[in-house]
Design a protein around this motif. Structure first.
Motif, PDB file in Angstrom:
ATOM      1  N   GLU A  32       0.839  -1.194   0.000  1.00 13.86           N
ATOM      2  CA  GLU A  32       0.000   0.000   0.000  1.00 13.86           C
ATOM      3  C   GLU A  32       0.875   1.246   0.000  1.00 13.86           C
ATOM      4  N   GLU A  33       0.325   2.345  -0.476  1.00 14.59           N
ATOM      5  CA  GLU A  33       1.070   3.598  -0.571  1.00 14.59           C
ATOM      6  C   GLU A  33       1.462   4.084   0.825  1.00 14.59           C
ATOM      7  N   GLY A  34       2.714   4.436   0.998  1.00 11.33           N
ATOM      8  CA  GLY A  34       3.219   4.933   2.271  1.00 11.33           C
ATOM      9  C   GLY A  34       3.557   3.854   3.287  1.00 11.33           C
ATOM     10  N   GLU A  35       3.333   2.610   2.936  1.00 15.98           N
ATOM     11  CA  GLU A  35       3.620   1.496   3.847  1.00 15.98           C
ATOM     12  C   GLU A  35       5.089   1.108   3.749  1.00 15.98           C
ATOM     13  N   THR A  36       5.720   0.953   4.889  1.00 16.49           N
ATOM     14  CA  THR A  36       7.120   0.536   4.947  1.00 16.49           C
ATOM     15  C   THR A  36       7.228  -0.736   5.786  1.00 16.49           C
ATOM     16  N   ILE A  37       7.944  -1.705   5.268  1.00 16.41           N
ATOM     17  CA  ILE A  37       8.180  -2.956   5.986  1.00 16.41           C
ATOM     18  C   ILE A  37       9.622  -2.937   6.483  1.00 16.41           C
ATOM     19  N   ILE A  38       9.786  -3.131   7.773  1.00 13.79           N
ATOM     20  CA  ILE A  38      11.119  -3.148   8.372  1.00 13.79           C
ATOM     21  C   ILE A  38      11.471  -4.589   8.716  1.00 13.79           C
ATOM     22  N   ARG A  39      12.563  -5.070   8.162  1.00  7.04           N
ATOM     23  CA  ARG A  39      13.013  -6.435   8.433  1.00  7.04           C
ATOM     24  C   ARG A  39      14.346  -6.355   9.188  1.00  7.04           C
ATOM     25  N   LYS A  40      14.457  -7.159  10.240  1.00  5.32           N
ATOM     26  CA  LYS A  40      15.689  -7.192  11.032  1.00  5.32           C
ATOM     27  C   LYS A  40      16.292  -8.582  10.944  1.00  5.32           C
ATOM     28  N   TRP A  41      17.596  -8.611  10.777  1.00  8.31           N
ATOM     29  CA  TRP A  41      18.325  -9.869  10.656  1.00  8.31           C
ATOM     30  C   TRP A  41      19.416  -9.869  11.717  1.00  8.31           C
ATOM     31  N   GLU A  42      19.345 -10.811  12.654  1.00  2.88           N
ATOM     32  CA  GLU A  42      20.343 -10.925  13.718  1.00  2.88           C
ATOM     33  C   GLU A  42      21.391 -11.942  13.306  1.00  2.88           C
ATOM     34  N   ARG A  43      22.653 -11.601  13.556  1.00  2.00           N
ATOM     35  CA  ARG A  43      23.749 -12.505  13.207  1.00  2.00           C
ATOM     36  C   ARG A  43      24.895 -12.281  14.180  1.00  2.00           C
ATOM     37  N   PHE A  44      25.798 -13.232  14.214  1.00  4.27           N
ATOM     38  CA  PHE A  44      26.954 -13.143  15.090  1.00  4.27           C
ATOM     39  C   PHE A  44      28.229 -13.133  14.269  1.00  4.27           C
ATOM     40  N   SER A  45      29.203 -12.401  14.740  1.00  4.64           N
ATOM     41  CA  SER A  45      30.518 -12.353  14.118  1.00  4.64           C
ATOM     42  C   SER A  45      31.550 -12.524  15.233  1.00  4.64           C
ATOM     43  N   HIS A  46      32.799 -12.662  14.865  1.00  3.09           N
ATOM     44  CA  HIS A  46      33.861 -12.856  15.847  1.00  3.09           C
ATOM     45  C   HIS A  46      34.891 -11.743  15.739  1.00  3.09           C
ATOM     46  N   GLU A  47      35.466 -11.383  16.869  1.00  8.47           N
ATOM     47  CA  GLU A  47      36.531 -10.381  16.915  1.00  8.47           C
ATOM     48  C   GLU A  47      37.692 -10.932  17.720  1.00  8.47           C
ATOM     49  N   LEU A  48      38.899 -10.656  17.253  1.00 10.63           N
ATOM     50  CA  LEU A  48      40.116 -11.079  17.942  1.00 10.63           C
ATOM     51  C   LEU A  48      40.994  -9.854  18.146  1.00 10.63           C
ATOM     52  N   THR A  49      41.376  -9.607  19.387  1.00 12.17           N
ATOM     53  CA  THR A  49      42.276  -8.501  19.710  1.00 12.17           C
ATOM     54  C   THR A  49      43.579  -9.083  20.239  1.00 12.17           C
ATOM     55  N   LEU A  50      44.703  -8.600  19.693  1.00 12.43           N
ATOM     56  CA  LEU A  50      46.032  -9.030  20.123  1.00 12.43           C
ATOM     57  C   LEU A  50      46.772  -7.826  20.676  1.00 12.43           C
ATOM     58  N   ALA A  51      47.315  -7.936  21.881  1.00 10.90           N
ATOM     59  CA  ALA A  51      48.093  -6.860  22.502  1.00 10.90           C
ATOM     60  C   ALA A  51      49.520  -7.364  22.712  1.00 10.90           C
ATOM     61  N   GLY A  55      53.518  -2.584  22.896  1.00 12.45           N
ATOM     62  CA  GLY A  55      52.451  -1.588  22.868  1.00 12.45           C
ATOM     63  C   GLY A  55      51.553  -1.654  21.647  1.00 12.45           C
ATOM     64  N   ASN A  56      51.936  -2.426  20.632  1.00 11.89           N
ATOM     65  CA  ASN A  56      51.090  -2.549  19.445  1.00 11.89           C
ATOM     66  C   ASN A  56      49.846  -3.365  19.759  1.00 11.89           C
ATOM     67  N   ILE A  57      48.716  -2.913  19.227  1.00 12.95           N
ATOM     68  CA  ILE A  57      47.451  -3.620  19.383  1.00 12.95           C
ATOM     69  C   ILE A  57      46.881  -3.867  17.994  1.00 12.95           C
ATOM     70  N   VAL A  58      46.495  -5.102  17.730  1.00 12.28           N
ATOM     71  CA  VAL A  58      45.922  -5.486  16.445  1.00 12.28           C
ATOM     72  C   VAL A  58      44.511  -5.997  16.691  1.00 12.28           C
ATOM     73  N   GLU A  59      43.549  -5.458  15.932  1.00 14.12           N
ATOM     74  CA  GLU A  59      42.162  -5.912  16.041  1.00 14.12           C
ATOM     75  C   GLU A  59      41.754  -6.550  14.734  1.00 14.12           C
ATOM     76  N   LEU A  60      41.281  -7.772  14.794  1.00 10.03           N
ATOM     77  CA  LEU A  60      40.765  -8.467  13.629  1.00 10.03           C
ATOM     78  C   LEU A  60      39.261  -8.593  13.814  1.00 10.03           C
TER      79      LEU A  60
END
Length: 66
Positions: A32-51, A55-60
């Protein structure tokens, strides 16, 4: 899971691995005119931090462009 001290000498570092939840949102036009459908998608990712001892810090982690 990678959490703790790893490596030897100059390559010795602390590693911290974690799972991160993201919610992507997509907007679509409805039937319909002016109608908006909002779809949400949940997902997981991974992060790795090396210190390193020097003193160098690397984030993947996920880049914004995927």
């Amino acid at each position: 899971m990678l959490i703790g001290f790893c490596g030897e000498g100059e390559m010795r570092h602390i590693a911290h691995w974690r799972s991160v939840k993201y919610v992507d949102e997509f907007n679509e036009e409805g039937e319909e005119e002016g109608e908006t459908i909002i779809r949400k998608w949940e997902r997981f990712s991974h992060e790795l931090t090396l210190a390193y001892g020097d003193g160098n810090i690397v984030e993947l982690k996920e880049s914004k462009g995927r």
